[in-house]
Scaffold this active site. Structure first.
Site, PDB file in Angstrom:
ATOM      1  CE  LYS A  53      -3.818  -2.539   2.068  1.00 37.16           C
ATOM      2  NZ  LYS A  53      -4.636  -2.907   3.226  1.00 37.16           N
ATOM      3  CD  GLN A  97      -3.652  -4.517   6.369  1.00 40.09           C
ATOM      4  OE1 GLN A  97      -3.658  -3.477   5.716  1.00 40.09           O
ATOM      5  NE2 GLN A  97      -4.132  -5.645   5.883  1.00 40.09           N
ATOM      6  CG  ASP A 120      -9.690  -0.339   4.748  1.00 39.93           C
ATOM      7  OD1 ASP A 120      -9.482  -0.829   3.626  1.00 39.93           O
ATOM      8  OD2 ASP A 120      -8.972  -0.554   5.732  1.00 39.93           O
TER       9      ASP A 120
HETATM   10  N1  GUN Z   1      -7.208  -7.118   6.132  1.00 41.17           N
HETATM   11  C1  GUN Z   1      -7.553  -7.887   5.076  1.00 41.17           C
HETATM   12  N2  GUN Z   1      -8.054  -7.123   4.091  1.00 41.17           N
HETATM   13  C2  GUN Z   1      -8.029  -5.856   4.536  1.00 41.17           C
HETATM   14  C3  GUN Z   1      -8.404  -4.612   3.948  1.00 41.17           C
HETATM   15  O1  GUN Z   1      -8.902  -4.510   2.826  1.00 41.17           O
HETATM   16  N3  GUN Z   1      -8.217  -3.521   4.733  1.00 41.17           N
HETATM   17  C4  GUN Z   1      -7.697  -3.596   5.983  1.00 41.17           C
HETATM   18  N4  GUN Z   1      -7.574  -2.468   6.676  1.00 41.17           N
HETATM   19  N5  GUN Z   1      -7.347  -4.740   6.548  1.00 41.17           N
HETATM   20  C5  GUN Z   1      -7.503  -5.856   5.816  1.00 41.17           C
END
Ligand code: GUN
Length: 282
Positions: A53, A97, A120
């Site tokens: 990211k 995350q 998100d």
């Molecule tokens: N963990 C697994 N997929 C995601 C996601 O799309 N965003 C976040 N913040 N955590 C995750």
């Protein structure tokens, strides 16, 4: 017959390239989109995702900052950080995350994020907007899946769409996005009876269960679009999806590979949401 491979990597690249002029346009107004990424503890998969990211941000000229916190962080300390980021004018998107260590209340953490910075799309406000069709931030993985389906040129209207998995991150929002496109949507889960039979009805089959290679060729309707959201590490270290690629390939019309399918799209859609958020903060 062998299925056409939907190349998520190149589609994600195209979407990110389309964002570049938008980032430049914002720069002309003296604005730079900013993303804060919060990671707690030392989950190795989370570390890989967070690094990807941050890399995507730097390639596009998006400001990013990482907040790597120890697994022992207290809930109030984490919430204080999020409140600081909510107030920080450089930050347009906040991503925590997941998963978080067990002692932290994931839902409370998500609800503390300012919905205007919820790139998100996990905040109840974002979920509600998605549900009733208001503009907002769609969650990145399901939004990326919709972009992949779009590249097949096939209209979803009236089609049988089967989603396997009912998570808040993928399955449920995925079903809503398919419904928005007038798909006839079924959500399957661990209690579903006759899973194979339901899957075989699907013109569009989306696997988001987290079980390596559980969807095999016999469960797929000939010519179907098969989207594999799974990302599983086998004991031998090999990375596989929820779909048994080889057997599925000989039946499906279109299929996404793992890796190189849905994964890169999640990141591209995160970039899109972050740029959109900066754009809305005029
Ligand atoms: N963990 C697994 N997929 C995601 C996601 O799309 N965003 C976040 N913040 N955590 C995750």
């Amino acid at each position: 017959m062998s299925a056409f491979i939907i190349d998520g990597k190149s589609i994600a690249k195209r979407i990110k390239e389309e964002l570049r002029p938008k980032v430049l346009g914002l720069a002309e107004q003296g604005k730079q989109p900013g993303l804060a990424v919060v990671i707690v503890g030392d989950n190795s998969a989370s570390r890989v995702y967070v690094n990807m990211k941050k890399k995507a941000c730097s390639e596009l000229g998006i400001y990013s900052e990482e907040h790597a916190l120890p697994a022992t962080i207290r809930q109030d300390q984490l919430l204080d950080l999020i409140r600081d980021l909510n107030r920080n004018p450089r930050i347009h998107g906040i991503l925590v995350q997941l998963p978080l260590p067990d002692h932290l209340d994931e839902q409370l953490v998500i609800e503390t994020i300012d919905p205007a910075k919820d790139v998100d799309g996990f905040h109840p406000m974002s979920v509600g907007k998605l549900m009733i069709g208001l503009p907002g931030f769609p969650p990145c993985t399901p939004a990326g899946v919709m972009e992949l389906i779009k590249t097949t040129g096939i209209s979803l209207s009236g089609k049988e769409c089967v989603v396997i998995g009912r998570s808040n991150i993928v399955g449920k929002p995925q079903a809503i996005l398919l419904l928005r496109e007038n798909g006839t949507v079924t959500i399957c889960h661990s209690k579903t009876e006759n899973l194979a039979e339901v899957c075989r009805r699907a013109d569009v089959l989306i696997a988001a269960v987290g079980r390596p290679e559980m969807i095999t060729g016999e469960m797929i309707k000939p010519g179907a679009i098969v989207i594999d959201v799974g990302m599983n590490r086998k004991p031998d270290g090999k990375l596989v999806g929820d779909v048994h690629f080889e057997s599925a390939c000989s039946v499906a019309g279109w299929i996404t590979p793992v890796p190189g399918g849905v994964g890169p799209m999640t990141i591209a859609m995160l970039m899109k949401n972050t740029v959109q958020s900066a754009n809305e903060r005029a």
